[in-house]
Design an enzyme around this catalytic site. Structure first.
Site, PDB file in Angstrom:
ATOM      1  N   GLY A  52     -12.033  -3.533   2.953  1.00 57.99           N
ATOM      2  CA  GLY A  52     -12.247  -4.983   2.966  1.00 57.99           C
ATOM      3  C   GLY A  52     -12.937  -5.482   1.709  1.00 57.99           C
ATOM      4  O   GLY A  52     -12.547  -6.497   1.126  1.00 57.99           O
ATOM      5  N   CYS A  53     -13.956  -4.766   1.286  1.00 60.71           N
ATOM      6  CA  CYS A  53     -14.723  -5.187   0.107  1.00 60.71           C
ATOM      7  C   CYS A  53     -13.869  -5.101  -1.156  1.00 60.71           C
ATOM      8  O   CYS A  53     -13.992  -5.937  -2.055  1.00 60.71           O
ATOM      9  CB  CYS A  53     -15.988  -4.349  -0.030  1.00 60.71           C
ATOM     10  SG  CYS A  53     -17.102  -4.568   1.383  1.00 60.71           S
ATOM     11  N   THR A  54     -12.996  -4.120  -1.215  1.00 64.39           N
ATOM     12  CA  THR A  54     -12.096  -3.975  -2.366  1.00 64.39           C
ATOM     13  C   THR A  54     -11.088  -5.125  -2.393  1.00 64.39           C
ATOM     14  O   THR A  54     -10.848  -5.721  -3.444  1.00 64.39           O
ATOM     15  CB  THR A  54     -11.390  -2.608  -2.333  1.00 64.39           C
ATOM     16  OG1 THR A  54     -12.390  -1.583  -2.389  1.00 64.39           O
ATOM     17  CG2 THR A  54     -10.433  -2.452  -3.490  1.00 64.39           C
TER      18      THR A  54
END
Length: 154
Positions: free
Chosen positions: A43-45
């Protein structure tokens, strides 16, 4: 979460190059301040790469993007290099900004209660006032949503 219309708390953290960065140095510019759980997670990527892809549009609007997590400077540097991120990542291992912005919360991870960063995005105006605040952010959609909000506020 901090209230819209309140003054954004200032902080000084190290960026991915080990340089001190303060929120106050961006006075006079709109700032997209986003808090995320961890470098190199799916998700953060997606969120970081989305901001990277739209970065020229944010720059045209005069906005600065600051991503904050409790990861180390070294981790941020690797994350930046791996995905060619053109914006600033800030390391907050002592939870200075994370707690000031009220994004350190109890989360449920695989049935276990743990403390962690809740994905949250703030739009801070040129005077340092919180203009918009979003919790329950969808990582992949957040960059597009913030660009729309920025377009609507100009």
């Amino acid at each position: 979460m901090l209230e819209v219309g309140t003054k954004a708390p200032d902080f000084t953290l190290l960026n991915q190059n080990g340089e001190e960065i303060s929120l106050s140095q961006y006075r006079g510019q709109k700032v997209i301040l986003y808090f995320y759980p961890k470098d190199n997670t799916p998700g953060c990527t997606k969120q970081a790469c989305g901001f990277a892809q739209l970065y020229p549009d944010f720059v045209k609007k005069g906005a600065v993007i600051l991503g904050v997590s409790k990861d180390s400077v070294k981790s941020h540097k690797k994350f930046e290099e791996k995905y060619q991120l053109p914006f600033t990542l800030l390391s907050d291992p002592d939870l200075v900004a994370i707690q000031a912005y009220d994004v350190w919360k109890e989360k449920n991870m695989y049935g276990k209660k743990v403390m962690g960063v809740v994905r949250t995005t703030y739009l801070i105006n040129e005077e340092g006032i919180i203009e918009k605040a979003y919790t329950k952010v969808k990582a992949a959609q957040n960059p597009n949503d913030m660009l729309e909000v920025l377009n609507a506020s100009l």
